[in-house]
Write a protein that holds these residues in place. Structure first.
Motif, PDB file in Angstrom:
ATOM      1  N   LEU A 330       0.848  -1.193   0.000  1.00 23.55           N
ATOM      2  CA  LEU A 330       0.000   0.000   0.000  1.00 23.55           C
ATOM      3  C   LEU A 330       0.884   1.243   0.000  1.00 23.55           C
ATOM      4  O   LEU A 330       1.176   1.832   1.039  1.00 23.55           O
ATOM      5  CB  LEU A 330      -0.936  -0.018   1.214  1.00 23.55           C
ATOM      6  N   ASN A 331       1.287   1.662  -1.184  1.00 29.55           N
ATOM      7  CA  ASN A 331       2.279   2.731  -1.322  1.00 29.55           C
ATOM      8  C   ASN A 331       1.765   4.111  -0.921  1.00 29.55           C
ATOM      9  O   ASN A 331       2.561   5.015  -0.660  1.00 29.55           O
ATOM     10  CB  ASN A 331       2.786   2.781  -2.764  1.00 29.55           C
ATOM     11  N   PHE A 332       0.427   4.305  -0.877  1.00 33.30           N
ATOM     12  CA  PHE A 332      -0.125   5.610  -0.529  1.00 33.30           C
ATOM     13  C   PHE A 332      -0.582   5.678   0.926  1.00 33.30           C
ATOM     14  O   PHE A 332      -1.132   6.691   1.356  1.00 33.30           O
ATOM     15  CB  PHE A 332      -1.308   5.951  -1.447  1.00 33.30           C
ATOM     16  N   LEU A 333      -0.358   4.623   1.680  1.00 33.86           N
ATOM     17  CA  LEU A 333      -0.828   4.579   3.063  1.00 33.86           C
ATOM     18  C   LEU A 333      -0.043   5.563   3.924  1.00 33.86           C
ATOM     19  O   LEU A 333       1.164   5.458   4.068  1.00 33.86           O
ATOM     20  CB  LEU A 333      -0.679   3.154   3.606  1.00 33.86           C
ATOM     21  N   GLU A 334      -0.757   6.529   4.509  1.00 35.57           N
ATOM     22  CA  GLU A 334      -0.131   7.547   5.345  1.00 35.57           C
ATOM     23  C   GLU A 334      -0.438   7.355   6.829  1.00 35.57           C
ATOM     24  O   GLU A 334       0.339   7.777   7.676  1.00 35.57           O
ATOM     25  CB  GLU A 334      -0.591   8.939   4.914  1.00 35.57           C
ATOM     26  N   VAL A 335      -1.584   6.763   7.121  1.00 32.79           N
ATOM     27  CA  VAL A 335      -1.986   6.546   8.515  1.00 32.79           C
ATOM     28  C   VAL A 335      -2.367   5.086   8.692  1.00 32.79           C
ATOM     29  O   VAL A 335      -3.177   4.550   7.931  1.00 32.79           O
ATOM     30  CB  VAL A 335      -3.173   7.447   8.904  1.00 32.79           C
ATOM     31  N   LEU A 336      -1.756   4.444   9.709  1.00 30.47           N
ATOM     32  CA  LEU A 336      -2.062   3.050  10.039  1.00 30.47           C
ATOM     33  C   LEU A 336      -2.254   2.937  11.541  1.00 30.47           C
ATOM     34  O   LEU A 336      -1.402   3.362  12.322  1.00 30.47           O
ATOM     35  CB  LEU A 336      -0.928   2.125   9.593  1.00 30.47           C
TER      36      LEU A 336
END
Length: 458
Positions: A330-336
């Protein structure tokens, strides 16, 4: 600008001698009661949003048979909504959000309704959801969030073929999500917000399978970013759709929802069971929030297919197993946020996962990795705690096998030390105690043997 809306309308009418009027007075700090709208001309649309208007809506507004758009949002209006508003045949936009209206929702929506936008967010409405709203077959935007509506999830929502935005968050809705009864329901839906209610049961797998618009990635035609949409107010009253969402751990208001803003928020309910694998088919998803429920089982590997995902929140559930390595795609994942679950094993590394810190994983006692203070022991296999007993063993770091080994070693060591003590005569108190007992046993056995020998001789 201090003139009242009533004065402005009459001045405009006197000077221009017009019989129709299109007016927008948003963000002008007008403070005129709505019941002063008595004019001799017709309105096509009226926007007096973001002011300080007080009072209620005059029933005379229902005489505006040509009215297409009415936006009274972000004022201090109160009272009950005139029921006749839902019968205006030309009305396409009705935006009353962020006021103090109360009572029940209009329940007389006409079958000839042209409503495309209905926004009652942030008021004090109560009671049931009006079934007559199913007559609004052109409805694209429905926001009833942040009220006190107490009802179950309405099945008639399935019959709205063009519904794109559905917001029911922060009400008193309850019960399970009903099964589907129509063909191809919710095929146009791109935003689904039902958080902070009391829904129960499993996540509706059949619904997700029918979210066709969420499966197709659509590029923004004008190229505007999400930040640009957030900062640019929409002055055109013909389509005033806005919504407050929680994404990337921030609550924000979108004044105009982009066509490529696709998100689901089911947080703050009592959903249980496993996360459906079919959720990985929603390739256009930007935000997914399933936090603060009772979801169990592993994180689906299919979530690795959500390559447009920017925010993923699965915190405060009962999820078990390892974090799928597929999520590193998930290359665009900014918040996990995976905190406060029962996840175990090594945290994946690489790409976006190298940007997440300890707070994304806290509250998972079985997790280890460079992101945490607990390093992984590759020689020790880790398992999910499948029972309370095993969970307690995981919590304290040892189980029954190490205890048994320690007990056995202690017995052998203690016996050996006792024998050595008797042989060397130390400590003396132990020798006297054990020796005394042995002498008593020897004397007793000797007396018994002597008695037996005497009996034989006689």
């Amino acid at each position: 600008m201090t003139s009242s809306v009533y004065q402005i309308f009459n001045t405009y009418y006197t000077c221009r001698l017009m019989t129709t009027f299109k007016g927008s007075f948003s963000q002008n700090l007008l403070t005129t009661p709505m019941d002063q709208f008595s004019r001799n001309y017709q309105l096509y649309y009226l926007d007096i949003s973001f002011n300080s208007n007080i009072g209620g809506i005059s029933w005379s507004i229902c005489n505006e048979s040509l009215l297409q758009s009415l936006s009274l949002s972000h004022n201090k209006l109160t009272g009950i909504i005139p029921r006749c508003l839902s019968n205006l045949s030309s009305l396409q936009v009705l935006d009353l959000q962020m006021n103090k209206f109360y009572g029940t929702l209009p329940c007389t929506f006409s079958k000839k309704s042209l409503l495309g936008t209905l926004n009652f967010n942030g008021n004090q409405f109560e009671g049931l959801l009006p079934k007559s709203a199913s007559n609004c077959t052109d409805l694209e935007f429905l926001n009833l969030g942040n009220n006190q509506i107490e009802d179950t999830f309405p099945p008639w929502l399935q019959t709205l073929p063009y519904l794109e935005i559905l917001v029911l968050q922060a009400n008193k809705l309850h019960g399970p999500i009903p099964s589907l009864k129509t063909k191809h329901p919710f095929r146009s839906l791109v935003s689904f917000y039902i958080s902070s209610n009391k829904f129960i049961g499993p996540i509706p797998k059949a619904y997700i399978q029918n979210f066709e618009a969420m499966k197709n990635v659509v590029q923004d035609e004008v190229g505007n970013s999400l930040q640009e949409y957030m900062e640019t107010p929409i002055m055109n009253a013909t389509y005033t759709d806005s919504v407050t969402v929680t994404m990337k751990a921030i609550s924000m208001t979108l004044n105009k929802i982009p066509t490529n803003f696709v998100s689901i928020d089911l947080s703050g309910n009592k959903f249980e069971g496993e996360i459906p694998n079919v959720i990985g088919e929603l390739h256009a998803l930007r935000g997914l929030n399933l936090s603060h429920n009772r979801l169990s089982g592993p994180i689906p590997q299919s979530m690795g297919n959500l390559t447009n995902l920017e925010s993923l929140d699965l915190s405060s559930n009962i999820l078990i197993g390892r974090i799928p390595t597929e999520l590193t795609d998930l290359n665009f994942l900014e918040v996990l946020n995976l905190s406060h679950n029962h996840l175990v094993g090594e945290i994946p590394q690489g790409k976006q996962f190298n940007t997440f810190f300890n707070d994304s994983y806290e509250g998972n006692l079985g997790l280890c990795g460079v992101q945490l203070s607990m390093k992984c022991n590759n020689g020790r296999e880790q398992h999910s705690p499948s029972s309370p007993t095993l969970w307690r063993e995981e919590k304290f770091g040892f189980g029954w096998k190490p205890v048994a080994r320690g007990y056995g070693c202690g017995m052998v060591f203690g016996g050996g030390m006792g024998c050595c003590g008797l042989l060397i005569g130390k400590p003396q108190w132990l020798v006297r105690r054990v020796g005394g007992q042995l002498n008593k046993k020897v004397k007793k056995k000797t007396r018994m043997r002597t008695h037996e020998n005497c009996s034989r001789m006689n």
